[in-house]
Scaffold this motif. Structure first.
Motif, PDB file in Angstrom:
ATOM      1  N   ALA A 159      82.066  74.675  31.984  1.00  0.00           N
ATOM      2  CA  ALA A 159      82.374  74.580  30.562  1.00  0.00           C
ATOM      3  C   ALA A 159      83.688  75.294  30.249  1.00  0.00           C
ATOM      4  O   ALA A 159      84.062  76.270  30.909  1.00  0.00           O
ATOM      5  CB  ALA A 159      81.243  75.189  29.736  1.00  0.00           C
ATOM      6  N   PHE A 160      84.379  74.806  29.254  1.00  0.00           N
ATOM      7  CA  PHE A 160      85.581  75.437  28.725  1.00  0.00           C
ATOM      8  C   PHE A 160      85.255  76.842  28.237  1.00  0.00           C
ATOM      9  O   PHE A 160      84.220  77.068  27.600  1.00  0.00           O
ATOM     10  CB  PHE A 160      86.107  74.586  27.567  1.00  0.00           C
ATOM     11  CG  PHE A 160      87.332  75.117  26.879  1.00  0.00           C
ATOM     12  CD1 PHE A 160      88.590  74.720  27.284  1.00  0.00           C
ATOM     13  CD2 PHE A 160      87.228  75.993  25.802  1.00  0.00           C
ATOM     14  CE1 PHE A 160      89.729  75.184  26.625  1.00  0.00           C
ATOM     15  CE2 PHE A 160      88.346  76.461  25.142  1.00  0.00           C
ATOM     16  CZ  PHE A 160      89.603  76.063  25.564  1.00  0.00           C
ATOM     17  N   GLU A 161      86.125  77.799  28.541  1.00  0.00           N
ATOM     18  CA  GLU A 161      85.929  79.180  28.112  1.00  0.00           C
ATOM     19  C   GLU A 161      87.025  79.562  27.120  1.00  0.00           C
ATOM     20  O   GLU A 161      88.188  79.742  27.507  1.00  0.00           O
ATOM     21  CB  GLU A 161      85.955  80.130  29.308  1.00  0.00           C
ATOM     22  CG  GLU A 161      84.819  79.919  30.289  1.00  0.00           C
ATOM     23  CD  GLU A 161      84.851  80.915  31.443  1.00  0.00           C
ATOM     24  OE1 GLU A 161      85.452  82.009  31.258  1.00  0.00           O
ATOM     25  OE2 GLU A 161      84.301  80.606  32.510  1.00  0.00           O
ATOM     26  N   PRO A 162      86.689  79.694  25.818  1.00  0.00           N
ATOM     27  CA  PRO A 162      87.693  80.126  24.836  1.00  0.00           C
ATOM     28  C   PRO A 162      88.294  81.470  25.230  1.00  0.00           C
ATOM     29  O   PRO A 162      87.589  82.374  25.675  1.00  0.00           O
ATOM     30  CB  PRO A 162      86.887  80.234  23.540  1.00  0.00           C
ATOM     31  CG  PRO A 162      85.741  79.276  23.732  1.00  0.00           C
ATOM     32  CD  PRO A 162      85.391  79.390  25.192  1.00  0.00           C
ATOM     33  N   GLY A 204      80.071  71.497  25.495  1.00  0.00           N
ATOM     34  CA  GLY A 204      80.378  70.074  25.576  1.00  0.00           C
ATOM     35  C   GLY A 204      81.830  69.788  25.904  1.00  0.00           C
ATOM     36  O   GLY A 204      82.273  68.643  25.841  1.00  0.00           O
ATOM     37  N   PHE A 205      82.572  70.834  26.263  1.00  0.00           N
ATOM     38  CA  PHE A 205      83.987  70.709  26.644  1.00  0.00           C
ATOM     39  C   PHE A 205      84.028  70.991  28.144  1.00  0.00           C
ATOM     40  O   PHE A 205      84.120  72.130  28.582  1.00  0.00           O
ATOM     41  CB  PHE A 205      84.805  71.723  25.862  1.00  0.00           C
ATOM     42  CG  PHE A 205      86.293  71.501  25.865  1.00  0.00           C
ATOM     43  CD1 PHE A 205      86.918  70.635  26.760  1.00  0.00           C
ATOM     44  CD2 PHE A 205      87.093  72.171  24.956  1.00  0.00           C
ATOM     45  CE1 PHE A 205      88.281  70.452  26.758  1.00  0.00           C
ATOM     46  CE2 PHE A 205      88.473  71.995  24.936  1.00  0.00           C
ATOM     47  CZ  PHE A 205      89.062  71.136  25.831  1.00  0.00           C
ATOM     48  N   ILE A 206      83.942  69.940  28.938  1.00  0.00           N
ATOM     49  CA  ILE A 206      83.714  70.060  30.378  1.00  0.00           C
ATOM     50  C   ILE A 206      85.035  69.980  31.133  1.00  0.00           C
ATOM     51  O   ILE A 206      85.806  69.030  30.969  1.00  0.00           O
ATOM     52  CB  ILE A 206      82.753  68.955  30.845  1.00  0.00           C
ATOM     53  CG1 ILE A 206      81.420  69.085  30.096  1.00  0.00           C
ATOM     54  CG2 ILE A 206      82.538  69.027  32.354  1.00  0.00           C
ATOM     55  CD1 ILE A 206      80.558  67.844  30.175  1.00  0.00           C
ATOM     56  N   THR A 223      83.590  66.451  24.709  1.00  0.00           N
ATOM     57  CA  THR A 223      82.663  65.684  23.893  1.00  0.00           C
ATOM     58  C   THR A 223      82.590  66.279  22.492  1.00  0.00           C
ATOM     59  O   THR A 223      82.999  67.417  22.253  1.00  0.00           O
ATOM     60  CB  THR A 223      81.261  65.649  24.508  1.00  0.00           C
ATOM     61  OG1 THR A 223      80.683  66.971  24.466  1.00  0.00           O
ATOM     62  CG2 THR A 223      81.295  65.161  25.944  1.00  0.00           C
ATOM     63  N   LYS A 224      82.040  65.514  21.588  1.00  0.00           N
ATOM     64  CA  LYS A 224      81.978  65.935  20.187  1.00  0.00           C
ATOM     65  C   LYS A 224      80.676  65.430  19.579  1.00  0.00           C
ATOM     66  O   LYS A 224      80.258  64.293  19.841  1.00  0.00           O
ATOM     67  CB  LYS A 224      83.179  65.358  19.437  1.00  0.00           C
ATOM     68  CG  LYS A 224      83.201  65.590  17.932  1.00  0.00           C
ATOM     69  CD  LYS A 224      84.443  64.921  17.337  1.00  0.00           C
ATOM     70  CE  LYS A 224      84.511  65.058  15.832  1.00  0.00           C
ATOM     71  NZ  LYS A 224      85.687  64.360  15.257  1.00  0.00           N
ATOM     72  N   VAL A 225      80.049  66.272  18.766  1.00  0.00           N
ATOM     73  CA  VAL A 225      78.884  65.852  17.991  1.00  0.00           C
ATOM     74  C   VAL A 225      79.137  66.281  16.551  1.00  0.00           C
ATOM     75  O   VAL A 225      78.977  67.451  16.201  1.00  0.00           O
ATOM     76  CB  VAL A 225      77.575  66.467  18.513  1.00  0.00           C
ATOM     77  CG1 VAL A 225      76.389  65.928  17.707  1.00  0.00           C
ATOM     78  CG2 VAL A 225      77.380  66.181  19.997  1.00  0.00           C
ATOM     79  N   ASP A 226      79.564  65.331  15.746  1.00  0.00           N
ATOM     80  CA  ASP A 226      79.864  65.591  14.342  1.00  0.00           C
ATOM     81  C   ASP A 226      78.749  64.973  13.501  1.00  0.00           C
ATOM     82  O   ASP A 226      78.521  63.764  13.571  1.00  0.00           O
ATOM     83  CB  ASP A 226      81.212  64.962  13.975  1.00  0.00           C
ATOM     84  CG  ASP A 226      81.662  65.304  12.562  1.00  0.00           C
ATOM     85  OD1 ASP A 226      80.825  65.754  11.763  1.00  0.00           O
ATOM     86  OD2 ASP A 226      82.850  65.121  12.266  1.00  0.00           O
ATOM     87  N   PRO A 227      78.036  65.768  12.694  1.00  0.00           N
ATOM     88  CA  PRO A 227      76.945  65.219  11.878  1.00  0.00           C
ATOM     89  C   PRO A 227      77.381  64.070  10.979  1.00  0.00           C
ATOM     90  O   PRO A 227      76.550  63.238  10.589  1.00  0.00           O
ATOM     91  CB  PRO A 227      76.485  66.428  11.048  1.00  0.00           C
ATOM     92  CG  PRO A 227      76.876  67.619  11.857  1.00  0.00           C
ATOM     93  CD  PRO A 227      78.157  67.228  12.543  1.00  0.00           C
ATOM     94  N   GLU A 228      78.674  64.000  10.639  1.00  0.00           N
ATOM     95  CA  GLU A 228      79.148  62.922   9.775  1.00  0.00           C
ATOM     96  C   GLU A 228      79.348  61.606  10.531  1.00  0.00           C
ATOM     97  O   GLU A 228      79.517  60.562   9.901  1.00  0.00           O
ATOM     98  CB  GLU A 228      80.457  63.342   9.102  1.00  0.00           C
ATOM     99  CG  GLU A 228      80.285  64.531   8.152  1.00  0.00           C
ATOM    100  CD  GLU A 228      81.551  64.839   7.375  1.00  0.00           C
ATOM    101  OE1 GLU A 228      82.524  64.052   7.480  1.00  0.00           O
ATOM    102  OE2 GLU A 228      81.557  65.853   6.666  1.00  0.00           O
TER     103      GLU A 228
END
Length: 315
Positions: A159-162, A204-206, A223-228
């Motif tokens: 995973a991406f590490e900020p 989700g940022f692989i 990847t992205k999961v946007d409720p809208e």
């Protein structure tokens, strides 16, 4: 009927910003698709110098809005929207003409290839120069099969590490999308803006790294999961999104594209989401073949119009 007066500014006031957001919500409800991209929505809060805003008013009511990015750039682009209650009254034409007066070679997006946008383009003598396909497919148990996302020997996914991976990812993103007018030009500020959004999830940022170069990003699937972004399969649930997939040119041809795509699909399937969507340029035939082979189908097309053909239109 006189042409609407257009107000041009390099930054929006708080009141103007709320007016634009309200207009966007009503426009989206009427059309079934947002007239502004994610980047344009983010730019509503940008300071002077990043974009130019054009606003059309009838008395105190905002009837239309346009945004131009890169007005001094030959690759300037723009988007516009008109109040559903003020359409067919010359607002869209006035906004588009004002935008083109600011940047004569600007390319204007129509999201969803709406009939009104097609008529406007024809009226102004604009031609289609680019297509962006929205593709979708269901998610299911098969996406969780580890064999589908097995990486070639010598590569590892994490995973991406900020705080650690920003610069390495930006370098790979710029290299992978060197010829892409939007994605390849993302800056650290752009990345940080997205990381600050409610939907951002590092899990989700692989990233895929080569074992011998663990500090470089060989490939990635954000990847992205946007409720809208609701699912067409189950409108009560969000759809997952293949936000962006890239492979550094140094590692192209090493068999990373398909498994890194499958890694993201597996992540989205593990969340129990019913569907996944993605956006891909119409002239990127190799990517469309890959996604079609993974079960995606085109469900919507965005079209870019311009007086000057900058890019080939897919057939």
């Amino acid at each position: 009927m006189p042409s609407p007066a257009i107000h041009v500014t390099d930054s929006l006031t708080d009141t103007q910003r709320e007016q634009v957001r309200d207009l966007l919500a009503r426009s989206t409800a009427a059309d079934g698709v947002s007239a502004l991209s994610e980047q344009s929505v983010l730019h509503l809060t940008s300071g002077p110098g990043r974009v130019r805003h054009l606003l059309s008013y009838a008395a105190e009511r905002l009837t239309g809005y346009a945004q131009l990015e890169g007005t001094d750039d030959p690759a300037a682009s723009g988007e516009l929207l008109v109040d559903p209650d003020a359409r067919r009254a010359g607002v869209g034409t006035a906004l588009a003409q004002a935008a083109l007066a600011q940047a004569p070679r600007a390319r204007l997006w129509s999201h969803g290839r709406l009939p009104g946008a097609l008529a406007l383009a024809d009226r102004l003598g604009l031609v289609a120069v680019r297509e962006l396909h929205k593709m979708a497919r269901p998610l299911g148990e098969a996406d969780l099969d580890p064999a589908a996302s097995a990486l070639p020997a010598g590569f590892t996914a994490r995973a991406f590490e900020p705080g650690r991976d920003e610069q390495a990812w930006l370098a790979t993103n710029a290299a992978a999308f060197a010829h892409h007018p939007e994605q390849g030009s993302l800056t650290l500020e752009d990345l940080q803006e997205r990381m600050a959004l409610p939907w951002f999830d590092p899990a989700g940022f692989i990233l895929v790294v080569a074992d011998e170069q663990p500090d470089e990003v060989a490939a990635f699937h954000w990847t992205k999961v946007d409720p809208e972004e609701t699912s067409s399969i189950d409108p009560t649930r969000p759809a997952g999104e293949v936000y962006v997939v890239g492979v550094h040119p140094t590692y192209q041809g090493r068999g990373l594209g398909r498994p890194v795509t499958s890694l993201g699909l597996a992540h989205l399937a593990s969340l129990g989401l019913p569907e996944v969507v993605l956006y891909v340029d119409g002239d990127n035939r190799a990517a469309i073949r890959t996604y079609t082979g993974l079960g995606f189908r085109s469900i919507m097309v965005d079209v870019m119009y311009s007086h000057t053909v900058h890019q080939p239109l897919s057939g």
